[in-house]
Design a protein around this motif. Structure first.
Motif, PDB file in Angstrom:
ATOM      1  N   ILE A 164      -2.133 -16.661  -9.630  1.00  6.96           N
ATOM      2  CA  ILE A 164      -1.511 -15.385  -9.976  1.00  6.96           C
ATOM      3  C   ILE A 164      -1.242 -15.352 -11.484  1.00  6.96           C
ATOM      4  N   LYS A 165      -1.776 -14.314 -12.152  1.00  9.73           N
ATOM      5  CA  LYS A 165      -1.612 -14.162 -13.593  1.00  9.73           C
ATOM      6  C   LYS A 165      -0.410 -13.284 -13.917  1.00  9.73           C
ATOM      7  N   TYR A 166      -0.324 -12.109 -13.259  1.00 11.91           N
ATOM      8  CA  TYR A 166       0.795 -11.202 -13.490  1.00 11.91           C
ATOM      9  C   TYR A 166       0.770 -10.113 -12.418  1.00 11.91           C
ATOM     10  N   PRO A 167       1.938  -9.475 -12.176  1.00 14.26           N
ATOM     11  CA  PRO A 167       1.975  -8.357 -11.225  1.00 14.26           C
ATOM     12  C   PRO A 167       1.353  -7.107 -11.832  1.00 14.26           C
ATOM     13  N   VAL A 168       0.793  -6.255 -10.982  1.00 10.52           N
ATOM     14  CA  VAL A 168       0.171  -5.009 -11.453  1.00 10.52           C
ATOM     15  C   VAL A 168       0.673  -3.842 -10.609  1.00 10.52           C
ATOM     16  N   SER A 169       0.778  -2.678 -11.245  1.00  4.41           N
ATOM     17  CA  SER A 169       1.222  -1.471 -10.540  1.00  4.41           C
ATOM     18  C   SER A 169       0.534  -0.259 -11.136  1.00  4.41           C
ATOM     19  N   GLU A 170       0.806   0.902 -10.541  1.00  2.00           N
ATOM     20  CA  GLU A 170       0.237   2.185 -10.982  1.00  2.00           C
ATOM     21  C   GLU A 170      -1.291   2.142 -10.990  1.00  2.00           C
ATOM     22  N   ILE A 171      -1.847   1.610  -9.909  1.00  2.00           N
ATOM     23  CA  ILE A 171      -3.296   1.586  -9.754  1.00  2.00           C
ATOM     24  C   ILE A 171      -3.639   2.089  -8.352  1.00  2.00           C
ATOM     25  N   THR A 172      -4.910   2.427  -8.184  1.00  2.00           N
ATOM     26  CA  THR A 172      -5.417   2.919  -6.910  1.00  2.00           C
ATOM     27  C   THR A 172      -6.678   2.151  -6.553  1.00  2.00           C
ATOM     28  N   ILE A 173      -6.823   1.792  -5.286  1.00  2.00           N
ATOM     29  CA  ILE A 173      -8.074   1.208  -4.813  1.00  2.00           C
ATOM     30  C   ILE A 173      -8.775   2.234  -3.928  1.00  2.00           C
ATOM     31  N   SER A 174     -10.112   2.232  -3.946  1.00  2.00           N
ATOM     32  CA  SER A 174     -10.838   3.234  -3.174  1.00  2.00           C
ATOM     33  C   SER A 174     -12.184   2.687  -2.732  1.00  2.00           C
ATOM     34  N   GLY A 175     -12.751   3.362  -1.745  1.00  2.00           N
ATOM     35  CA  GLY A 175     -14.056   2.995  -1.200  1.00  2.00           C
ATOM     36  C   GLY A 175     -14.282   3.750   0.094  1.00  2.00           C
ATOM     37  N   ASN A 176     -15.174   3.243   0.913  1.00  2.00           N
ATOM     38  CA  ASN A 176     -15.408   3.814   2.233  1.00  2.00           C
ATOM     39  C   ASN A 176     -15.238   2.700   3.260  1.00  2.00           C
ATOM     40  N   LEU A 177     -14.561   3.011   4.352  1.00  2.00           N
ATOM     41  CA  LEU A 177     -14.237   1.978   5.336  1.00  2.00           C
ATOM     42  C   LEU A 177     -15.484   1.298   5.898  1.00  2.00           C
ATOM     43  N   LYS A 178     -16.601   2.027   5.993  1.00  2.06           N
ATOM     44  CA  LYS A 178     -17.844   1.390   6.459  1.00  2.06           C
ATOM     45  C   LYS A 178     -18.202   0.216   5.549  1.00  2.06           C
ATOM     46  N   GLU A 179     -18.144   0.456   4.253  1.00  2.00           N
ATOM     47  CA  GLU A 179     -18.483  -0.591   3.297  1.00  2.00           C
ATOM     48  C   GLU A 179     -17.408  -1.659   3.239  1.00  2.00           C
TER      49      GLU A 179
ATOM     50  N   LEU B  70       0.844  -1.192   0.000  1.00  2.00           N
ATOM     51  CA  LEU B  70       0.000   0.000   0.000  1.00  2.00           C
ATOM     52  C   LEU B  70       0.876   1.237   0.000  1.00  2.00           C
ATOM     53  N   MET B  71       0.452   2.267  -0.728  1.00  2.00           N
ATOM     54  CA  MET B  71       1.222   3.505  -0.813  1.00  2.00           C
ATOM     55  C   MET B  71       0.320   4.701  -0.540  1.00  2.00           C
ATOM     56  N   GLY B  72       0.894   5.754   0.012  1.00  2.00           N
ATOM     57  CA  GLY B  72       0.125   6.957   0.299  1.00  2.00           C
ATOM     58  C   GLY B  72      -0.659   6.829   1.584  1.00  2.00           C
ATOM     59  N   SER B  73      -1.328   7.898   1.950  1.00  5.32           N
ATOM     60  CA  SER B  73      -2.077   7.938   3.219  1.00  5.32           C
ATOM     61  C   SER B  73      -3.462   8.533   3.017  1.00  5.32           C
ATOM     62  N   GLY B  74      -4.140   8.084   1.973  1.00  2.16           N
ATOM     63  CA  GLY B  74      -5.430   8.664   1.635  1.00  2.16           C
ATOM     64  C   GLY B  74      -6.582   8.076   2.415  1.00  2.16           C
ATOM     65  N   VAL B  75      -6.550   8.223   3.734  1.00  8.38           N
ATOM     66  CA  VAL B  75      -7.624   7.710   4.583  1.00  8.38           C
ATOM     67  C   VAL B  75      -8.159   8.862   5.438  1.00  8.38           C
ATOM     68  N   ASN B  76      -9.452   9.082   5.384  1.00 10.69           N
ATOM     69  CA  ASN B  76     -10.091  10.134   6.173  1.00 10.69           C
ATOM     70  C   ASN B  76     -10.908   9.464   7.279  1.00 10.69           C
ATOM     71  N   ILE B  77     -10.414   9.550   8.518  1.00 16.33           N
ATOM     72  CA  ILE B  77     -11.075   8.871   9.636  1.00 16.33           C
ATOM     73  C   ILE B  77     -12.411   9.530   9.972  1.00 16.33           C
ATOM     74  N   ILE B  78     -12.589  10.790   9.613  1.00 14.19           N
ATOM     75  CA  ILE B  78     -13.852  11.480   9.909  1.00 14.19           C
ATOM     76  C   ILE B  78     -14.977  10.968   9.011  1.00 14.19           C
ATOM     77  N   THR B  79     -14.684  10.766   7.733  1.00  4.57           N
ATOM     78  CA  THR B  79     -15.716  10.334   6.784  1.00  4.57           C
ATOM     79  C   THR B  79     -15.643   8.838   6.477  1.00  4.57           C
ATOM     80  N   GLY B  80     -14.462   8.240   6.675  1.00  2.00           N
ATOM     81  CA  GLY B  80     -14.262   6.845   6.309  1.00  2.00           C
ATOM     82  C   GLY B  80     -13.810   6.659   4.874  1.00  2.00           C
ATOM     83  N   ASN B  81     -13.664   7.748   4.131  1.00  2.00           N
ATOM     84  CA  ASN B  81     -13.227   7.627   2.738  1.00  2.00           C
ATOM     85  C   ASN B  81     -11.809   7.071   2.671  1.00  2.00           C
ATOM     86  N   TYR B  82     -11.616   6.162   1.726  1.00  6.64           N
ATOM     87  CA  TYR B  82     -10.369   5.388   1.657  1.00  6.64           C
ATOM     88  C   TYR B  82      -9.865   5.365   0.220  1.00  6.64           C
ATOM     89  N   SER B  83      -8.604   5.757   0.017  1.00  6.33           N
ATOM     90  CA  SER B  83      -7.993   5.722  -1.306  1.00  6.33           C
ATOM     91  C   SER B  83      -6.491   5.527  -1.145  1.00  6.33           C
TER      92      SER B  83
END
Length: 448
Positions: free
Chosen positions: A400-415, A374-387
């Motif tokens: 495992i098919k192949y390694p992947v990079s330069e992508i971002t995962i996102s959502g909300n911690l509640k979900e 995981l890279m970066g610190s895109g987590v907002n504890i007030i809203t739960g938004n996660y990126s």
């Protein structure tokens, strides 16, 4: 081995320092808390068979907190002489003249303190601080990495650390207690190259007892294997997909949970779980328990940073949040008892379905993303938004098919929490948050 009696003697000296400080403050303050910590150790880093740095440390800190008319003052010193203790105490008292009165400020309740705690948690296993032994361990790991595959062309360093600490806590209502502990670690970060592609990855081991560390050969080989597996990563298209957080990164999910239920964030109303006490936030197969008294546990301790007795805590029961994490101040603000979490959690066990190892968890998922970094610190504890930026592997047909990079995962911690469907049995023992790989039913992946 260090003579354990020498370390016990150090603890006695620290208790004398705390006692002296408490005595000096008797007629000057309404209440006082004193914490003193002494740490000694060695750190050695090697690269290409040569020591990059060798560091010995012998550090100590004295923390004084005083209360006058519900006004709080804190001061810190690294000098344990009587004259320095007097100056530090006076500085703390002076600060109380400029702080606001707060009726919730003060020492923990007497009944919660570890007054007579004599727990033996088997935390102290020091070694002789020998540079040659430390360097040999690190060099052995590096050699194992190079020998694993000719594509390993370099390392970013192999590090060995060994430290032991003594901590004593005392206050003006009768507490004077302490304990000592040791911690050892070995880590290796390898660099792999094939054609024009270069990747790096690492492996490490942490333990209270040096003989319980993974072997240097294993750590070197594992870091090399992981680096090679990352070669020639691809980008993937933006999509929604199941995601597995590997056991190395899964604890970060629960660190976010810990932050959200921390008493400071709760009474400040700065958490997305503010009104969730007593409600289901995880699936009903999941339990979270804090066990501070595990023998040789990485987070084990007899009392927290305020001297409050630690105890087993059930935090999530069948998916339902049943406890905040509280120190004495937050507990007073919220009208609860302290849970003994001044300074954080201890040994947090994430208990789920737990019948599948990672290989079978991948098969269960079938198709999706395995996240290994995981890279970066895109987590907002007030809203739960996660990126978060991630590195990982694309999975098809449970393989495992192949390694992947330069992508971002996102959502909300509640979900994300609600959508956990499996937790593997491949528990990561190098963290105070012990859980296996975590399968989440669906998250947004942003790529091409």
């Amino acid at each position: 081995m260090h003579e354990l009696q020498d370390i016990v003697s150090q603890e006695v000296v620290l208790k004398d320092i705390v006692s002296e400080c408490l005595e000096l403050a008797k007629k000057s303050v309404d209440a006082i808390e004193v914490v003193v910590k002494k740490t000694r150790g060695i750190s050695v880093s090697v690269r290409k068979g040569v020591s990059e740095y060798i560091e010995f440390n012998n550090d100590g800190k004295l923390f004084i907190t005083v209360y006058n008319n519900n006004r709080k003052g804190c001061a810190v010193s690294t000098n344990f002489s009587i004259s320095s203790i007097r100056r530090t105490l006076q500085s703390a008292i002076m600060i109380t003249h400029f702080t606001s009165s707060d009726r919730y400020s003060g020492l923990p309740n007497y009944d919660t303190l570890a007054i007579d705690s004599t727990l033996n948690l088997d935390l102290l296993h020091p070694i002789i601080f020998d540079i040659n032994i430390a360097a040999d361990l690190a060099i052995s790991a590096e050699i194992a990495a190079y020998n694993f595959d000719k594509r390993i062309i370099n390392t970013e360093g192999v590090a060995f650390d060994s430290h032991f600490s003594s901590i004593v806590c005392g206050n003006s209502i009768g507490l004077l207690n302490g304990y000592s502990s040791s911690l050892h670690s070995l880590s290796c970060c390898s660099v792999a190259k094939e054609k024009t592609c270069m990747q790096r990855d690492y492996a490490f081991s942490i333990s209270r007892k040096i003989t319980h560390l993974d072997s240097s050969e294993h750590i070197g080989k594992e870091s090399a294997r992981r680096s090679i597996d990352r070669l020639f990563p691809r980008k993937i298209k933006t999509t929604k997909s199941p995601i597995i957080f590997s056991s190395e990164v899964a604890p970060s999910l629960f660190y976010n949970f810990i932050s959200a239920i921390n008493g400071d964030n709760v009474y400040k109303k700065s958490t997305f779980l503010l009104n969730k006490l007593g409600k289901n936030i995880f699936p009903n197969f999941l339990n979270i328990k804090d066990y501070p008294h595990i023998s040789q546990g990485l987070g084990s301790k007899p009392f927290d940073n305020e001297g409050v007795r630690t105890k087993d805590n059930l935090i999530v029961d069948k998916g339902r949040l049943i406890s905040w994490l509280l120190d004495s101040y937050a507990s007073c603000k919220l009208g609860f008892d302290s849970t003994g979490h001044a300074g954080g959690v201890h040994n947090l066990l994430i208990e789920g379905s737990g019948e599948l190892d990672l290989v079978n968890l991948l098969k269960y998922m079938g198709k999706g993303l395995l996240v290994t970094e995981l890279m970066g610190s895109g987590v907002n504890i007030i809203t739960g938004n996660y990126s978060r930026g991630v590195f990982g592997f694309w999975i098809e047909n449970g393989m495992i098919k192949y390694p992947v990079s330069e992508i971002t995962i996102s959502g909300n911690l509640k979900e994300i929490f609600r959508n956990i469907i499996k937790i593997g049995n491949d528990i990561n023992k190098n963290s105070i948050i012990q859980c296996g790989s975590v399968l989440v039913s669906e998250m947004q992946i942003s790529g091409l």
